[in-house]
Design a protein around this motif. Structure first.
Motif: not given
Length: 115
Positions: A85-87, A108-115, A13-16
């Motif tokens: 972390l930000k979107p 590569g490794t996926q990073v997804t920042v989302s609520s 999540q954002p901020g995480g």
């Protein structure tokens, strides 16, 4: 033969926070630098953070103060601690190993920042 094995990506999540790691193995001599790059959909791959063999670091302006790169020399491993972390940090993150005469990329490794 050189292999780079990345781990630590995921959904947050954002901020995480997340911590990425990259372990290099194989015929490794004279490491010049190790670093992290990222590529978001529709965008070019960009430098996130890099650390040289003498410990000098540089960061993208967009991550300064939030991300920290570190390295365990004996294990040829580099870490990327990502806080606040930000979107817009959503991307595939790639590890890169720079030797004196050539370089290698991780898968590569996926990073997804989302609520």
């Amino acid at each position: 033969q050189v292999q780079l094995v990345e781990s630590g990506g995921g959904l947050v999540q954002p901020g995480g926070s997340l911590r990425l790691s990259c372990a290099a193995s194989g015929s490794i001599f004279s490491i010049y630098a190790m670093g992290w790059y990222r590529q978001a959909p529709g965008k070019q791959r960009e430098l996130v953070a890099r650390i040289t063999s003498d410990g000098n670091t540089n960061y993208a302006d967009s991550v300064k103060g939030r991300f920290t790169i570190s390295r365990v020399y004996a294990k040829n491993t580099v870490y990327l601690q990502m806080n606040s972390l930000k979107p817009e940090d959503t991307a595939v993150y790639y590890c890169k190993l720079d030797l004196t005469i050539t370089g290698y990329w991780g898968q590569g490794t996926q990073v997804t920042v989302s609520s």
